[in-house]
Structures are given as C-alpha cells and as structure tokens.
Scaffold this active site. Structure first.
Site, PDB file in Angstrom:
ATOM      1  N   ARG A  38       0.803  -1.200   0.070  1.00 35.15           N
ATOM      2  CA  ARG A  38       0.241  -0.109  -0.243  1.00 35.15           C
ATOM      3  C   ARG A  38       0.842   1.275  -0.144  1.00 35.15           C
ATOM      4  O   ARG A  38       0.049   2.411   0.092  1.00 35.15           O
ATOM      5  CB  ARG A  38      -0.989  -0.083   1.210  1.00 35.15           C
ATOM      6  CG  ARG A  38      -0.077   0.020   2.712  1.00 35.15           C
ATOM      7  CD  ARG A  38      -1.201  -0.162   3.679  1.00 35.15           C
ATOM      8  NE  ARG A  38      -0.348  -0.043   5.096  1.00 35.15           N
ATOM      9  CZ  ARG A  38      -1.173  -0.256   6.178  1.00 35.15           C
ATOM     10  NH1 ARG A  38      -2.259  -0.220   6.217  1.00 35.15           N
ATOM     11  NH2 ARG A  38      -0.322   0.099   7.252  1.00 35.15           N
ATOM     12  N   GLU A  40       3.370   3.802  -1.857  1.00 32.64           N
ATOM     13  CA  GLU A  40       3.627   4.141  -3.275  1.00 32.64           C
ATOM     14  C   GLU A  40       5.110   4.733  -3.155  1.00 32.64           C
ATOM     15  O   GLU A  40       5.914   4.545  -4.373  1.00 32.64           O
ATOM     16  CB  GLU A  40       2.740   5.325  -3.806  1.00 32.64           C
ATOM     17  CG  GLU A  40       2.638   6.381  -3.070  1.00 32.64           C
ATOM     18  CD  GLU A  40       1.778   7.555  -3.638  1.00 32.64           C
ATOM     19  OE1 GLU A  40       1.477   7.333  -4.786  1.00 32.64           O
ATOM     20  OE2 GLU A  40       1.495   8.408  -3.053  1.00 32.64           O
ATOM     21  N   LYS A 131       5.693 -14.557  18.352  1.00 33.41           N
ATOM     22  CA  LYS A 131       4.823 -14.101  19.337  1.00 33.41           C
ATOM     23  C   LYS A 131       3.397 -14.617  19.342  1.00 33.41           C
ATOM     24  O   LYS A 131       2.539 -14.496  20.013  1.00 33.41           O
ATOM     25  CB  LYS A 131       4.651 -12.659  19.131  1.00 33.41           C
ATOM     26  CG  LYS A 131       5.968 -11.996  19.367  1.00 33.41           C
ATOM     27  CD  LYS A 131       6.037 -10.516  18.778  1.00 33.41           C
ATOM     28  CE  LYS A 131       7.399  -9.760  19.408  1.00 33.41           C
ATOM     29  NZ  LYS A 131       8.605 -10.470  18.802  1.00 33.41           N
TER      30      LYS A 131
END
Length: 335
Positions: A38, A40, A131
């Site tokens: 996402r 650019e 985790k």
C-alpha cells in the site's frame, strides 16, 4: 521450482519482500513477481533499487491493501505462488490500536485465502512470528488467529486444490522493529546509553536471508496445513549491546506494553503435534481434513521427521545461545 512461474508477495516492499524478490531473481527465472503493498513511495524506491541490479521486466507493482479482497483477487490473476508477508507488527502500536491490527492481520489473512482459492493459486505460505505461540500481546494473538485460519483453509479449497502452510520464526536481525537498529542509532548519534527493557531478556535470532531460504524450502516441502519452524539460535539482548559497544552504559527502561521476557516458537501444548526434522520442526494440524489424509512424517522433499517428546517446547531462554564473538561477527557483517 519457480522458473516460468508467477509469484505474488503481499507486503512486498518490506525487508522480507525485497530480500525474497532479490533471491528469486538471482536463482530462478520467474515469469513475473508481483509486489503487492500500500506504500507508493516504497514501491518507487524498490523500482529504482532493483532497476540498478536486475533486468526488471518480470517485476510488477500493485498498490493495494490486504484489507481489500477485490483488489487482491485482481492482483492474483494468473499467480502460481503467494507469500503473505503483509502485517502490522509493532507490539506497542497493536496494544493501542487493536482493531487496526485485527483488520490487517486477521481479516487481511482471510482475504488472501479467498483470493488465492478463487484465483486457483497452487501454493500459499503465510509468514508468522514467535509471538503467535502462547501469545500475551495483541499482535501475537492476531498472528495466532492468522495461523489457524491458514491451516484450516486447506479444508475449504474443494476441487481447486490450493495448498496453504505457515512459516513461523523469531526476530530477524536488523529488521524494522528489531533492537539492533535502535542500538545502532545510539552509537551513530553518540547517545549516552543503550536503552534496555530488561537485563535477562532473550530472543530467537536469524538473518533475513535465512528467513527467505526457509520460505523457499518450505514451498518445496509443504503438503498443506504445516507450520514450519526453523532451528535457530537465541541471543541475549544484553550481549548484543555489549558486542556493539562494551563501554557504553546500559539504562533499564522497563518492559514495553505486551512485551515478553522470552519468546516461544513451539509451546508444550503443541508438542503432541510436532515432528523433528534435521534443520526444522513442523507443527501438524490439530484438525482433520475432510477430503484427504496426510502423513506429515515425510514431506514433499522426501525428508523424514520423528515425533518429539510429550513435554517438548522451543523457547528462547532454553536454547543454544550465540556467543559474544559470534554476535560481534554478525554485527560486523551488517555494517
């Protein structure tokens, strides 16, 4: 395996995505590699970086978020292999922004699965984290949910035969969010002390290239439903500080929200499901698949494992540790 094949990497502009892409371009001749992310700016930087090193005709860049199933499905058209690396990973940030972490790490995982099935992708590997084993923070909990979703998705593929597996490993040395860049910044800016959360804290450790190699091997090994765990050493955070600058003072700042003292890659509760291979462990599914029976004792690469003992656990403080000299060597190589 990847020659003349199409590969998509979600979160492809991150540390893993760039190293994975570089490795594939060096060792194989893929039809195309689709970088799906996402950001650019990071995509334009990656274009510039890779144009200087490789013939980049096979690289494609898609702006998109894993929260957007429609865009994901469009990007996966004609794709053979998917590596799902996109995630929100900062532990404190997840504690304060839980729903945003859930939207990306859990709902995003579901979107990747449905898009892969609808696009008839052959194999999908999702990246996980230590985790996710016995999680105490929200980030770990979302990644455990993601792991469960990817494993169980092998039950819903029907006739399309897409296979899903998970690769789970510990901290990647010098990756974003790891402690090494923080300590490095202390040295470069000549700050007064190393900030240390706790003197006894330990972590698993592997290089970025080792993480990439594990994923590539796992594509060759997977039958669908496995969680692959590498056999890797541990590191004491205090030793890392001493290896970088033995004279700089240490200041204990306290454990951050959601942070563990030690990390777990395989909990004792999963021991009944674990096979021990030469250089890795496999956690097999706890569920039964409706349309097939899989023997995980022998993988697709022909390697054979054996069941671990019932009290087996793989924890960073009960593991082989890197020596101070070994850490110094790693630090020198990173420079």
């Amino acid at each position: 395996m990847f020659n003349n094949k199409s590969i998509l990497v979600t979160g492809g502009t991150g540390s893993f995505g760039k190293k994975f892409t570089e490795t594939i371009l060096k060792k194989y001749k893929p039809k195309k590699i689709v970088i799906y992310s996402r950001d650019e700016l990071k995509q334009s930087q990656m274009v510039e970086q890779f144009s200087a090193k490789f013939e980049t005709q096979s690289l494609r860049f898609f702006i998109g978020d894993v929260r957007d199933r429609t865009r994901l499905t469009m990007a996966m058209e004609g794709i053979d292999f998917v590596v799902h690396a996109a995630a929100l990973k900062q532990v404190p940030s997840a504690e304060y922004n839980p729903m945003e972490c859930i939207k990306t790490n859990v709902i995003g995982a579901e979107n990747v699965i449905h898009s892969a099935i609808n696009s008839k992708v052959q194999q999908v590997i999702a990246l996980s984290t230590d985790k996710a084993a016995d999680p105490v923070n929200l980030y770990g909990a979302t990644k455990l949910l993601s792991d469960k979703i990817f494993v169980s998705s092998n039950n819903i593929v029907g006739a399309k035969k897409t296979k899903f597996s998970v690769v789970r490993y510990g901290n990647v040395f010098n990756s974003r969010g790891s402690v090494y860049p923080i300590f490095k910044n202390v040295i470069e800016k000549n700050k007064k002390y190393f900030p240390l959360t706790h003197k006894s804290m330990t972590r698993f450790n592997l290089s970025l290239q080792e993480g990439v190699n594990l994923v590539i091997k796992s594509f060759k090994r997977m039958q669908g439903g496995e969680i692959f765990i590498p056999k890797i050493p541990s590191i004491r955070i205090l030793d890392l500080a001493r290896a970088m600058d033995s004279k700089k003072p240490i200041k204990i700042i306290g454990i951050r929200p959601g942070e563990k003292m030690h990390e777990t890659l395989c909990s004792v509760n999963d021991s009944r499901l674990v096979y021990d291979f030469r250089d890795h462990y496999v956690i097999t599914p706890s569920i039964k698949f409706f349309d097939r029976t899989v023997s995980y004792e022998k993988n697709k690469a022909g390697e054979t494992g054996k069941k671990v003992k019932s009290n087996f656990e793989y924890v960073s403080d009960k593991n082989k540790f890197l020596s101070l000299n070994e850490i110094k060597k790693i630090v020198k190589e990173e420079k």
